[in-house]
Design an enzyme around this catalytic site. Structure first.
Site, PDB file in Angstrom:
ATOM      1  N   LYS A   1      26.350  46.109  24.420  1.00  0.00           N
ATOM      2  CA  LYS A   1      26.510  44.721  24.001  1.00  0.00           C
ATOM      3  C   LYS A   1      25.555  44.345  22.854  1.00  0.00           C
ATOM      4  O   LYS A   1      24.592  45.074  22.575  1.00  0.00           O
ATOM      5  CB  LYS A   1      26.294  43.817  25.217  1.00  0.00           C
ATOM      6  CG  LYS A   1      27.328  44.041  26.330  1.00  0.00           C
ATOM      7  CD  LYS A   1      27.158  43.026  27.453  1.00  0.00           C
ATOM      8  CE  LYS A   1      28.183  43.234  28.554  1.00  0.00           C
ATOM      9  NZ  LYS A   1      28.104  42.181  29.592  1.00  0.00           N
TER      10      LYS A   1
ATOM     11  N   TYR B   1      37.639  38.921  27.687  1.00  0.00           N
ATOM     12  CA  TYR B   1      37.078  38.365  28.927  1.00  0.00           C
ATOM     13  C   TYR B   1      37.935  37.242  29.509  1.00  0.00           C
ATOM     14  O   TYR B   1      37.439  36.419  30.281  1.00  0.00           O
ATOM     15  CB  TYR B   1      35.653  37.869  28.670  1.00  0.00           C
ATOM     16  CG  TYR B   1      34.619  38.990  28.660  1.00  0.00           C
ATOM     17  CD1 TYR B   1      34.303  39.689  29.821  1.00  0.00           C
ATOM     18  CD2 TYR B   1      33.936  39.337  27.498  1.00  0.00           C
ATOM     19  CE1 TYR B   1      33.354  40.703  29.832  1.00  0.00           C
ATOM     20  CE2 TYR B   1      32.976  40.348  27.496  1.00  0.00           C
ATOM     21  CZ  TYR B   1      32.693  41.020  28.675  1.00  0.00           C
ATOM     22  OH  TYR B   1      31.754  42.029  28.697  1.00  0.00           O
TER      23      TYR B   1
ATOM     24  N   PHE C   1      30.395  30.191  32.894  1.00  0.00           N
ATOM     25  CA  PHE C   1      29.656  30.906  31.854  1.00  0.00           C
ATOM     26  C   PHE C   1      30.553  31.479  30.749  1.00  0.00           C
ATOM     27  O   PHE C   1      30.072  32.165  29.849  1.00  0.00           O
ATOM     28  CB  PHE C   1      28.805  32.032  32.472  1.00  0.00           C
ATOM     29  CG  PHE C   1      29.601  33.035  33.284  1.00  0.00           C
ATOM     30  CD1 PHE C   1      30.299  34.065  32.671  1.00  0.00           C
ATOM     31  CD2 PHE C   1      29.641  32.948  34.669  1.00  0.00           C
ATOM     32  CE1 PHE C   1      31.023  34.991  33.407  1.00  0.00           C
ATOM     33  CE2 PHE C   1      30.364  33.869  35.425  1.00  0.00           C
ATOM     34  CZ  PHE C   1      31.055  34.888  34.785  1.00  0.00           C
TER      35      PHE C   1
ATOM     36  N   ARG D   1      29.301  52.476  37.316  1.00  0.00           N
ATOM     37  CA  ARG D   1      28.704  51.215  37.792  1.00  0.00           C
ATOM     38  C   ARG D   1      27.359  51.456  38.477  1.00  0.00           C
ATOM     39  O   ARG D   1      26.448  50.643  38.377  1.00  0.00           O
ATOM     40  CB  ARG D   1      29.694  50.458  38.687  1.00  0.00           C
ATOM     41  CG  ARG D   1      30.811  49.840  37.823  1.00  0.00           C
ATOM     42  CD  ARG D   1      31.861  49.147  38.630  1.00  0.00           C
ATOM     43  NE  ARG D   1      31.435  47.860  39.137  1.00  0.00           N
ATOM     44  CZ  ARG D   1      31.413  46.731  38.416  1.00  0.00           C
ATOM     45  NH1 ARG D   1      31.748  46.741  37.143  1.00  0.00           N
ATOM     46  NH2 ARG D   1      31.050  45.594  38.982  1.00  0.00           N
TER      47      ARG D   1
ATOM     48  N   THR E   1      24.859  43.554  37.790  1.00  0.00           N
ATOM     49  CA  THR E   1      25.110  42.648  36.653  1.00  0.00           C
ATOM     50  C   THR E   1      23.834  41.901  36.289  1.00  0.00           C
ATOM     51  O   THR E   1      23.520  41.724  35.108  1.00  0.00           O
ATOM     52  CB  THR E   1      26.215  41.632  37.033  1.00  0.00           C
ATOM     53  OG1 THR E   1      27.362  42.362  37.464  1.00  0.00           O
ATOM     54  CG2 THR E   1      26.586  40.753  35.857  1.00  0.00           C
TER      55      THR E   1
ATOM     56  N   ARG F   1      20.712  48.908  33.072  1.00  0.00           N
ATOM     57  CA  ARG F   1      20.365  47.475  32.989  1.00  0.00           C
ATOM     58  C   ARG F   1      18.922  47.217  33.394  1.00  0.00           C
ATOM     59  O   ARG F   1      18.273  46.323  32.839  1.00  0.00           O
ATOM     60  CB  ARG F   1      21.343  46.658  33.829  1.00  0.00           C
ATOM     61  CG  ARG F   1      22.691  46.495  33.126  1.00  0.00           C
ATOM     62  CD  ARG F   1      23.699  45.829  34.004  1.00  0.00           C
ATOM     63  NE  ARG F   1      24.932  45.495  33.323  1.00  0.00           N
ATOM     64  CZ  ARG F   1      26.097  45.359  33.945  1.00  0.00           C
ATOM     65  NH1 ARG F   1      26.177  45.548  35.255  1.00  0.00           N
ATOM     66  NH2 ARG F   1      27.181  45.039  33.265  1.00  0.00           N
TER      67      ARG F   1
ATOM     68  N   ASN G   1      23.149  41.449  29.296  1.00  0.00           N
ATOM     69  CA  ASN G   1      22.852  42.558  30.210  1.00  0.00           C
ATOM     70  C   ASN G   1      23.174  43.939  29.648  1.00  0.00           C
ATOM     71  O   ASN G   1      23.468  44.860  30.391  1.00  0.00           O
ATOM     72  CB  ASN G   1      23.509  42.316  31.578  1.00  0.00           C
ATOM     73  CG  ASN G   1      25.013  42.253  31.500  1.00  0.00           C
ATOM     74  OD1 ASN G   1      25.578  42.353  30.412  1.00  0.00           O
ATOM     75  ND2 ASN G   1      25.663  42.117  32.638  1.00  0.00           N
TER      76      ASN G   1
ATOM     77  N   HIS H   1      28.504  46.853  29.384  1.00  0.00           N
ATOM     78  CA  HIS H   1      29.644  46.508  30.235  1.00  0.00           C
ATOM     79  C   HIS H   1      30.176  47.789  30.857  1.00  0.00           C
ATOM     80  O   HIS H   1      30.130  48.839  30.232  1.00  0.00           O
ATOM     81  CB  HIS H   1      30.755  45.865  29.386  1.00  0.00           C
ATOM     82  CG  HIS H   1      32.054  45.733  30.113  1.00  0.00           C
ATOM     83  ND1 HIS H   1      32.301  44.731  31.014  1.00  0.00           N
ATOM     84  CD2 HIS H   1      33.169  46.516  30.104  1.00  0.00           C
ATOM     85  CE1 HIS H   1      33.515  44.879  31.516  1.00  0.00           C
ATOM     86  NE2 HIS H   1      34.067  45.965  30.976  1.00  0.00           N
TER      87      HIS H   1
ATOM     88  N   GLU I   1      41.211  47.866  29.437  1.00  0.00           N
ATOM     89  CA  GLU I   1      40.113  47.628  28.497  1.00  0.00           C
ATOM     90  C   GLU I   1      40.070  48.704  27.413  1.00  0.00           C
ATOM     91  O   GLU I   1      39.829  48.399  26.236  1.00  0.00           O
ATOM     92  CB  GLU I   1      38.789  47.557  29.268  1.00  0.00           C
ATOM     93  CG  GLU I   1      38.717  46.322  30.158  1.00  0.00           C
ATOM     94  CD  GLU I   1      37.536  46.287  31.115  1.00  0.00           C
ATOM     95  OE1 GLU I   1      37.418  45.293  31.851  1.00  0.00           O
ATOM     96  OE2 GLU I   1      36.729  47.249  31.134  1.00  0.00           O
TER      97      GLU I   1
HETATM   98  P1  CMP Z   1      30.241  42.244  32.345  1.00  0.00           P
HETATM   99  O1  CMP Z   1      30.099  43.386  33.288  1.00  0.00           O
HETATM  100  O2  CMP Z   1      30.443  42.569  30.914  1.00  0.00           O
HETATM  101  O3  CMP Z   1      31.436  41.294  32.837  1.00  0.00           O
HETATM  102  C1  CMP Z   1      31.412  39.910  32.775  1.00  0.00           C
HETATM  103  C2  CMP Z   1      30.155  39.381  32.195  1.00  0.00           C
HETATM  104  O4  CMP Z   1      29.912  38.003  32.404  1.00  0.00           O
HETATM  105  C3  CMP Z   1      28.979  40.056  32.856  1.00  0.00           C
HETATM  106  O5  CMP Z   1      28.902  41.386  32.467  1.00  0.00           O
HETATM  107  C4  CMP Z   1      27.832  39.175  32.445  1.00  0.00           C
HETATM  108  O6  CMP Z   1      27.300  39.530  31.191  1.00  0.00           O
HETATM  109  C5  CMP Z   1      28.508  37.824  32.333  1.00  0.00           C
HETATM  110  N1  CMP Z   1      28.068  36.981  33.431  1.00  0.00           N
HETATM  111  C6  CMP Z   1      28.319  37.149  34.738  1.00  0.00           C
HETATM  112  N2  CMP Z   1      27.748  36.171  35.458  1.00  0.00           N
HETATM  113  C7  CMP Z   1      27.113  35.366  34.575  1.00  0.00           C
HETATM  114  C8  CMP Z   1      26.345  34.193  34.696  1.00  0.00           C
HETATM  115  N3  CMP Z   1      26.093  33.657  35.901  1.00  0.00           N
HETATM  116  N4  CMP Z   1      25.859  33.640  33.572  1.00  0.00           N
HETATM  117  C9  CMP Z   1      26.117  34.189  32.367  1.00  0.00           C
HETATM  118  N5  CMP Z   1      26.860  35.303  32.182  1.00  0.00           N
HETATM  119  C10 CMP Z   1      27.332  35.902  33.283  1.00  0.00           C
END
Ligand code: CMP
Length: 139
Positions: free
Chosen positions: A11, A51, A59, A87, A93, A104, A114, A117, A128
């Site tokens: 990212k 997304y 968010f 994962r 996450t 992470r 984070n 992905h 994807e």
């Molecule tokens: P990702 O695995 O790319 O899939 C969805 C993304 O949404 C996740 O990683 C986070 O970066 C983002 N995300 C999930 N929960 C939150 C949150 N509470 N606030 C902001 N971003 C979030």
């Protein structure tokens, strides 16, 4: 075999921090083979489409702004049990909850920023990967 591929993005936060190299090393050292890879920059439209499943989440706007804030690396990775093993490699996450030794834990700064992905299912890995790559770009 559907369950031997996953899709990842490095990212914008991790790209800005110059961590593409070490993150790719963690992926390949864990046994993932790169089937497709691209350095690109999502705009708000493409980040929003990628997304879309999170459209109703509070968010979503923040996520789209962040994911279109700079270049990313998109890749399809291959390994037995790819989705689940990847994962585990990337960790929770929320980096505050990520295990030691995960990508992470080492490189993410917050739940929103984070670093990487990883697909959450075989079905989404295919969707994807197809979002970013055509047949001529996957090996
Ligand atoms: P990702 O695995 O790319 O899939 C969805 C993304 O949404 C996740 O990683 C986070 O970066 C983002 N995300 C999930 N929960 C939150 C949150 N509470 N606030 C902001 N971003 C979030």
């Amino acid at each position: 075999m559907a369950n031997n591929i996953t899709f990842t993005m490095i990212k914008p936060d991790a790209v800005r921090a110059n961590n593409i190299g070490p993150i790719l090393s963690m992926m390949t050292e864990a046994g993932f083979r790169i089937k497709a890879m691209k350095y690109t920059h999502l705009n708000k439209d493409t980040a929003g489409k990628f997304y879309e499943v999170h459209k109703e989440r509070p968010f979503y706007g923040e996520l789209v702004d962040f994911m279109s804030s700079g270049p990313i690396v998109a890749a399809i990775l291959e390994k037995d049990n790819a989705v689940e093993d990847f994962r585990k490699l990337i960790g929770s996450t929320n980096p505050a909850e990520a295990d030691e030794g995960t990508i992470r834990k080492q490189y993410a700064t917050s739940i929103g920023e984070n670093a990487v992905h990883g697909s959450d299912s075989d079905e989404n890995a295919k969707i994807e990967g197809d979002f970013f790559f055509n047949n001529l770009e996957v090996f």
